[in-house]
Design a protein around this motif. Structure first.
Motif, PDB file in Angstrom:
ATOM      1  N   LEU A 143       0.844  -1.117  -0.017  1.00 54.68           N
ATOM      2  CA  LEU A 143       0.231   0.186   0.081  1.00 54.68           C
ATOM      3  C   LEU A 143       0.751   1.351  -0.168  1.00 54.68           C
ATOM      4  O   LEU A 143       1.705   1.379   0.924  1.00 54.68           O
ATOM      5  N   ASP A 144       0.603   2.164  -0.971  1.00 58.07           N
ATOM      6  CA  ASP A 144       1.383   3.234  -1.095  1.00 58.07           C
ATOM      7  C   ASP A 144       0.577   4.537  -0.942  1.00 58.07           C
ATOM      8  O   ASP A 144      -0.272   4.831  -1.682  1.00 58.07           O
ATOM      9  N   GLY A 145       0.812   5.247   0.210  1.00 60.43           N
ATOM     10  CA  GLY A 145       0.148   6.394   0.462  1.00 60.43           C
ATOM     11  C   GLY A 145      -1.239   6.250   1.241  1.00 60.43           C
ATOM     12  O   GLY A 145      -2.018   7.150   1.027  1.00 60.43           O
ATOM     13  N   VAL A 146      -1.620   5.156   1.680  1.00 63.70           N
ATOM     14  CA  VAL A 146      -2.768   4.853   2.387  1.00 63.70           C
ATOM     15  C   VAL A 146      -2.670   5.427   3.784  1.00 63.70           C
ATOM     16  O   VAL A 146      -2.157   4.865   4.742  1.00 63.70           O
ATOM     17  N   THR A 147      -3.112   6.741   4.080  1.00 63.81           N
ATOM     18  CA  THR A 147      -3.099   7.350   5.346  1.00 63.81           C
ATOM     19  C   THR A 147      -4.356   7.253   6.322  1.00 63.81           C
ATOM     20  O   THR A 147      -4.323   7.588   7.391  1.00 63.81           O
ATOM     21  N   ASP A 148      -5.365   6.792   5.634  1.00 69.62           N
ATOM     22  CA  ASP A 148      -6.421   6.595   6.480  1.00 69.62           C
ATOM     23  C   ASP A 148      -6.638   5.352   7.429  1.00 69.62           C
ATOM     24  O   ASP A 148      -6.847   4.435   6.409  1.00 69.62           O
ATOM     25  N   PRO A 149      -6.935   5.752   8.383  1.00 68.11           N
ATOM     26  CA  PRO A 149      -6.810   4.295   9.315  1.00 68.11           C
ATOM     27  C   PRO A 149      -8.044   3.346   8.934  1.00 68.11           C
ATOM     28  O   PRO A 149      -7.917   2.191   9.229  1.00 68.11           O
ATOM     29  N   HIS A 150      -9.173   3.875   8.511  1.00 70.68           N
ATOM     30  CA  HIS A 150     -10.228   3.246   8.038  1.00 70.68           C
ATOM     31  C   HIS A 150     -10.108   2.267   6.930  1.00 70.68           C
ATOM     32  O   HIS A 150     -10.288   1.007   6.951  1.00 70.68           O
ATOM     33  N   ASN A 151      -9.473   2.969   6.222  1.00 72.30           N
ATOM     34  CA  ASN A 151      -8.796   2.186   4.854  1.00 72.30           C
ATOM     35  C   ASN A 151      -7.674   1.185   5.177  1.00 72.30           C
ATOM     36  O   ASN A 151      -8.062  -0.058   4.604  1.00 72.30           O
ATOM     37  N   LEU A 152      -6.867   1.446   5.806  1.00 76.02           N
ATOM     38  CA  LEU A 152      -5.877   0.487   6.319  1.00 76.02           C
ATOM     39  C   LEU A 152      -6.515  -0.689   7.050  1.00 76.02           C
ATOM     40  O   LEU A 152      -6.064  -1.859   6.795  1.00 76.02           O
ATOM     41  N   GLY A 153      -7.237  -0.530   8.139  1.00 79.46           N
ATOM     42  CA  GLY A 153      -8.114  -1.507   8.780  1.00 79.46           C
ATOM     43  C   GLY A 153      -8.712  -2.446   7.678  1.00 79.46           C
ATOM     44  O   GLY A 153      -8.831  -3.438   8.148  1.00 79.46           O
ATOM     45  N   ALA A 154      -9.631  -1.954   6.880  1.00 84.61           N
ATOM     46  CA  ALA A 154     -10.137  -2.536   5.942  1.00 84.61           C
ATOM     47  C   ALA A 154      -9.523  -3.423   5.042  1.00 84.61           C
ATOM     48  O   ALA A 154      -9.378  -4.690   4.638  1.00 84.61           O
ATOM     49  N   CYS A 155      -8.014  -2.716   4.718  1.00 82.72           N
ATOM     50  CA  CYS A 155      -7.163  -3.648   3.816  1.00 82.72           C
ATOM     51  C   CYS A 155      -6.713  -4.752   4.710  1.00 82.72           C
ATOM     52  O   CYS A 155      -6.391  -5.807   3.971  1.00 82.72           O
TER      53      CYS A 155
END
Length: 245
Positions: A101-113
């Protein structure tokens, strides 16, 4: 020993109680909630020997910094990664499947990933230290336990790490709306690292140039792109399908 951190929500706390009960300092639960889900959770906590403290909603909200705790908040000791990315790759008995993941700074997006990566059986998620969200209570909550099960490596130089993966024979496949081929036209059965950027800006140019190949996810409707966690799911499960798993 580092200061305890906070986990909240049934999934995040439940996975920690199941996989590393000794690291759980204490669990706070809503004193007014005694439905079936809470009773099951309390039974698992008792079986694991975890200390449980009853609390009101206001105290739970203060502990986790919000209200989305579902009546369960835990203070836990951080679990240090047991091994490096190199050690993990050296120990695999099957072709690696990695999510970058490059540039994923939103914690909700990271958690879902992370949740998607766990479901698809990805061996690790990799992100740069300076352009990514770290593991936080919010990430752990959204990940529904996957933050405890999926190795998450934050690297100093993402392009260098991609080159090191390529030296290991891992094909680095980036996603881009303007790629000539679609995801479904590439072979994902071998060692692969799927590289995705944040929704909107996408991958940084150096990351894009370092990839072995770029592919796109076909978009047949009016919207131009998918949320990064949804795109991760599409890519990882296509790899899973091709591998016959």
């Amino acid at each position: 020993m580092s200061a305890p951190k906070v986990l909240f929500g049934f999934h995040a706390v439940g996975v920690r109680v199941k996989t590393a009960p000794a690291s759980v300092v204490e669990v706070y639960v809503d004193a007014t909630r005694r439905d079936a889900r809470m009773r099951q959770f309390l039974a698992r906590a008792a079986e694991a020997g975890v200390r449980v403290i009853e609390a009101d909603g206001a105290r739970l909200a203060r502990l986790c910094g919000g209200v989305g705790h579902q009546g369960v908040v835990a203070r836990v000791q951080a679990i240090e990664p047991a091994r490096s990315l190199d050690d993990l790759l050296d120990g695999l008995q099957e072709p690696p499947l990695l999510l970058v993941l490059d540039g994923v700074t939103d914690p909700h997006n990271l958690g879902a990933c992370l949740r998607v990566a766990d479901g698809a059986g990805a061996h690790a998620v990799i992100a740069p230290k300076d352009h990514a969200a770290g593991i936080s209570a919010t990430v752990a909550k959204v990940a529904s336990g996957a933050a405890e099960t999926v190795p998450y490596f934050m690297v100093t130089n993402l392009a260098r790490t991609l080159n090191e993966l390529k030296e290991r024979g891992i094909w680095c496949i980036g996603t881009s709306d303007d790629a000539p081929r679609t995801l479904y036209q590439v072979d994902l059965k071998g060692p692969a690292a799927l590289v995705l950027g944040a929704e909107g800006p996408g991958m940084r140019q150096l990351t894009r140039k370092t990839c072995d190949e770029l592919v796109r996810i076909p978009m047949k409707g009016a919207v131009e792109s998918l949320n990064v966690s949804v795109a991760s799911a599409v890519c990882l499960y296509e790899a899973l399908r091709q591998r016959g798993l």
